[in-house]
Design a protein around this motif. Structure first.
Motif, PDB file in Angstrom:
ATOM      1  N   SER A  50       0.854  -1.552   0.441  1.00 15.74           N
ATOM      2  CA  SER A  50      -0.307   0.227  -0.377  1.00 15.74           C
ATOM      3  C   SER A  50       1.044   1.038  -0.070  1.00 15.74           C
ATOM      4  O   SER A  50       0.182   2.393  -0.548  1.00 15.74           O
ATOM      5  N   GLY A  51       2.310   1.328   0.449  1.00 15.48           N
ATOM      6  CA  GLY A  51       3.137   2.374   0.244  1.00 15.48           C
ATOM      7  C   GLY A  51       3.462   3.286   1.564  1.00 15.48           C
ATOM      8  O   GLY A  51       4.444   3.318   2.069  1.00 15.48           O
ATOM      9  N   SER A  52       2.591   2.749   3.085  1.00 17.53           N
ATOM     10  CA  SER A  52       3.078   2.631   3.931  1.00 17.53           C
ATOM     11  C   SER A  52       4.401   1.948   4.434  1.00 17.53           C
ATOM     12  O   SER A  52       4.530   0.607   4.035  1.00 17.53           O
ATOM     13  N   ASP A  53       4.682   2.226   5.307  1.00 20.35           N
ATOM     14  CA  ASP A  53       6.599   1.956   5.660  1.00 20.35           C
ATOM     15  C   ASP A  53       6.196   0.522   6.331  1.00 20.35           C
ATOM     16  O   ASP A  53       7.051  -0.927   6.172  1.00 20.35           O
TER      17      ASP A  53
ATOM     18  N   LYS B 299       6.798  -5.104   5.966  1.00 19.49           N
ATOM     19  CA  LYS B 299       6.436  -6.405   6.366  1.00 19.49           C
ATOM     20  C   LYS B 299       6.228  -7.741   5.229  1.00 19.49           C
ATOM     21  O   LYS B 299       6.313  -8.335   5.038  1.00 19.49           O
ATOM     22  N   ALA B 300       5.564  -6.901   4.389  1.00 20.97           N
ATOM     23  CA  ALA B 300       6.007  -7.206   2.799  1.00 20.97           C
ATOM     24  C   ALA B 300       7.076  -8.499   1.999  1.00 20.97           C
ATOM     25  O   ALA B 300       7.500  -9.204   1.400  1.00 20.97           O
ATOM     26  N   VAL B 301       8.274  -7.566   2.069  1.00 22.95           N
ATOM     27  CA  VAL B 301       9.857  -7.954   2.126  1.00 22.95           C
ATOM     28  C   VAL B 301       9.864  -8.700   3.003  1.00 22.95           C
ATOM     29  O   VAL B 301      10.407  -9.959   2.380  1.00 22.95           O
TER      30      VAL B 301
ATOM     31  N   ALA C 193      13.218  -0.975   1.342  1.00 15.85           N
ATOM     32  CA  ALA C 193      13.021  -1.626   2.565  1.00 15.85           C
ATOM     33  C   ALA C 193      13.836  -2.935   1.738  1.00 15.85           C
ATOM     34  O   ALA C 193      14.339  -3.357   2.524  1.00 15.85           O
ATOM     35  N   ALA C 194      13.385  -3.364   0.598  1.00 19.03           N
ATOM     36  CA  ALA C 194      13.835  -4.214   0.472  1.00 19.03           C
ATOM     37  C   ALA C 194      15.755  -4.594   0.701  1.00 19.03           C
ATOM     38  O   ALA C 194      16.193  -4.676   0.998  1.00 19.03           O
ATOM     39  N   LYS C 195      15.894  -2.867   0.435  1.00 13.76           N
ATOM     40  CA  LYS C 195      17.696  -2.933   0.368  1.00 13.76           C
ATOM     41  C   LYS C 195      18.205  -3.291   2.355  1.00 13.76           C
ATOM     42  O   LYS C 195      18.716  -3.031   2.537  1.00 13.76           O
ATOM     43  N   ARG C 196      17.054  -2.678   2.951  1.00 15.34           N
ATOM     44  CA  ARG C 196      17.372  -2.492   4.665  1.00 15.34           C
ATOM     45  C   ARG C 196      16.838  -3.698   4.982  1.00 15.34           C
ATOM     46  O   ARG C 196      18.336  -4.134   5.969  1.00 15.34           O
ATOM     47  N   HIS C 197      16.547  -4.974   4.276  1.00 14.95           N
ATOM     48  CA  HIS C 197      16.127  -5.976   4.253  1.00 14.95           C
ATOM     49  C   HIS C 197      17.381  -7.435   4.443  1.00 14.95           C
ATOM     50  O   HIS C 197      17.675  -8.396   5.200  1.00 14.95           O
ATOM     51  N   THR C 198      18.104  -6.957   2.447  1.00 13.33           N
ATOM     52  CA  THR C 198      18.910  -7.346   2.445  1.00 13.33           C
ATOM     53  C   THR C 198      20.270  -7.128   1.954  1.00 13.33           C
ATOM     54  O   THR C 198      19.899  -6.443   0.852  1.00 13.33           O
ATOM     55  N   SER C 199      21.737  -7.074   1.975  1.00  6.51           N
ATOM     56  CA  SER C 199      22.371  -6.920   1.631  1.00  6.51           C
ATOM     57  C   SER C 199      23.102  -8.364  -0.017  1.00  6.51           C
ATOM     58  O   SER C 199      24.076  -7.789  -0.588  1.00  6.51           O
TER      59      SER C 199
ATOM     60  N   GLY D 223      26.163  -2.725  -5.392  1.00  7.76           N
ATOM     61  CA  GLY D 223      25.747  -3.386  -4.595  1.00  7.76           C
ATOM     62  C   GLY D 223      24.930  -4.734  -4.864  1.00  7.76           C
ATOM     63  O   GLY D 223      25.429  -4.915  -6.121  1.00  7.76           O
ATOM     64  N   ASN D 224      23.944  -4.843  -4.735  1.00  5.84           N
ATOM     65  CA  ASN D 224      22.913  -6.214  -4.659  1.00  5.84           C
ATOM     66  C   ASN D 224      21.317  -5.026  -5.707  1.00  5.84           C
ATOM     67  O   ASN D 224      20.564  -6.152  -5.762  1.00  5.84           O
ATOM     68  N   ALA D 225      21.810  -3.933  -5.663  1.00  2.80           N
ATOM     69  CA  ALA D 225      20.564  -3.405  -5.894  1.00  2.80           C
ATOM     70  C   ALA D 225      20.599  -2.852  -7.453  1.00  2.80           C
ATOM     71  O   ALA D 225      21.598  -1.878  -7.553  1.00  2.80           O
ATOM     72  N   THR D 226      19.784  -3.228  -8.248  1.00  7.27           N
ATOM     73  CA  THR D 226      19.736  -1.733  -9.414  1.00  7.27           C
ATOM     74  C   THR D 226      18.268  -2.194 -10.329  1.00  7.27           C
ATOM     75  O   THR D 226      17.319  -2.489  -9.620  1.00  7.27           O
ATOM     76  N   GLY D 227      18.049  -1.214 -11.616  1.00  9.96           N
ATOM     77  CA  GLY D 227      16.832  -1.796 -11.493  1.00  9.96           C
ATOM     78  C   GLY D 227      16.507  -0.610 -12.681  1.00  9.96           C
ATOM     79  O   GLY D 227      17.590   0.605 -13.167  1.00  9.96           O
TER      80      GLY D 227
END
Length: 350
Positions: free
Chosen positions: A97-100, A105-107, A128-134, A160-164
């Motif tokens: 939904s966009g809320s933090d 929780k979804a990630v 949130a995804a980046k915060r949960h995993t490196s 790092g582990n992210a692009t897009g």
């Protein structure tokens, strides 16, 4: 040497040669049999791993036709990239939904279920995804400024582990101001923005700088939650607003119908950064082609599944920006849209 002795020696030599050949054949059979046994085991081990689990975090609701069309575009892109669901990958979808709190929780849930690659939509989900995993690869979609959000080191070399894929909205702020000025000849531009969003202040400041560069004053009003929308828009009307630039954010995307409805009731035109908003009744919408962006993302997914590292895949910028004008809204609000905008428009909604 007698003939008898010679015969026995020849027989002994033949026996020894036969024994040596037998040993060599036995060793060969054992080695090839071992290889034959090992190969199927290796193949079975590879098959046992199964298809790669991809955690997709679309923004919005599956009951909304446009939101669902973005997921359909992603699935179409998977097929175009040669990835077959169930064979090469499994798509695990959790809507946000966009809320933090909801996004966090979804990630976490996707990672708990074994996601080996994450595809978040929007800045909130991507952070949130980046915060949960490196370590788990991340292919984000629609992030305004991935460098400012600390998702990547730079666009060319994420590192790092992210692009897009970036929607470059921080850079489009000047364009939204330019469109507002073309429609409204006042020296003051009104701006509605979301204060409870990590990238909200960055985009507000970018718009303020764009307005100053254009010789305009930006009259901004920030809101933190949906309950403040009606009151904020009424206050903007009382301040003399005739048109509102609505900050592109997850919140304003989700609340676009309510913002447009409230503005219309106050005889205010709206300018959005989401093409879908013009179809919902906004006067002007100017922004990236999100369908194309979602369709392109699977090609990065495919490269990563083949061994590429996110760190080496440059962040892609939109190749297509759409301008939509809602003529029905213009007529209802009595706004005269300049001919130059009508000519430039990719779509006129009547």
């Amino acid at each position: 040497m007698t003939a008898d002795v010679q015969a026995r020696a020849s027989e002994k030599k033949t026996t020894i040669t036969w024994l040596e050949d037998s040993v060599r054949r036995r060793d060969f059979i054992r080695s090839t049999a071992g290889s034959a046994l090992l190969w199927p085991l290796g193949a079975r081990a590879q098959q046992a791993k199964g298809p790669t689990r991809i955690g997709l975090l679309p923004f919005g609701s599956p009951s909304n036709a446009y939101d669902q069309s973005l997921v359909d575009a992603f699935r179409s892109g998977l097929r175009q990239a040669g990835l077959i669901e169930g064979r090469d990958m499994v798509l695990d979808i959790v809507w946000t939904s966009g809320s933090d709190a909801d996004t966090d929780k979804a990630v976490a849930e996707l990672i708990r279920r074994g996601a080996e690659l994450l595809v978040p939509t929007g800045s909130t989900a991507s952070v949130a995804a980046k915060r949960h995993t490196s370590t788990i690869p991340i292919v984000f979609i629609s992030v305004g400024n991935p460098v400012a959000m600390r998702l990547v080191e730079n666009l060319a070399h994420p590192g790092g582990n992210a692009t897009g894929f970036s929607d470059i909205f921080s850079e489009l702020s000047a364009k939204l101001v330019e469109l507002g000025r073309a429609l409204n000849k006042q020296d003051t531009m009104d701006y509605l923005w979301h204060t409870a969003w990590p990238d909200g202040k960055n985009r507000f400041q970018a718009t303020e700088q764009a307005a100053q560069s254009a010789g305009l004053k930006l009259r901004a009003r920030g809101i933190a939650e949906s309950a403040e929308i009606d009151q904020a828009i009424k206050a903007m009307k009382l301040d003399g607003a005739t048109m509102i630039i609505v900050q592109p954010s997850p919140f304003t995307y989700r609340q676009r119908a309510r913002i447009i409805d409230s503005a219309s009731h106050n005889d205010l035109a709206t300018i959005f950064g989401f093409p879908a908003a013009a179809r919902d009744g906004a006067l002007i919408a100017y922004g990236p082609d999100y369908l194309q962006m979602n369709q392109r993302a699977p090609f990065y997914v495919n490269q990563i599944l083949k061994g590429a590292k996110p760190a080496d895949l440059p962040v892609e910028l939109p190749t297509k920006i759409n301008l939509l004008v809602n003529l029905k809204t213009a007529k209802t609000l009595g706004v005269e849209v300049p001919l130059q905008l009508l000519i430039r428009a990719d779509e006129l909604i009547e």
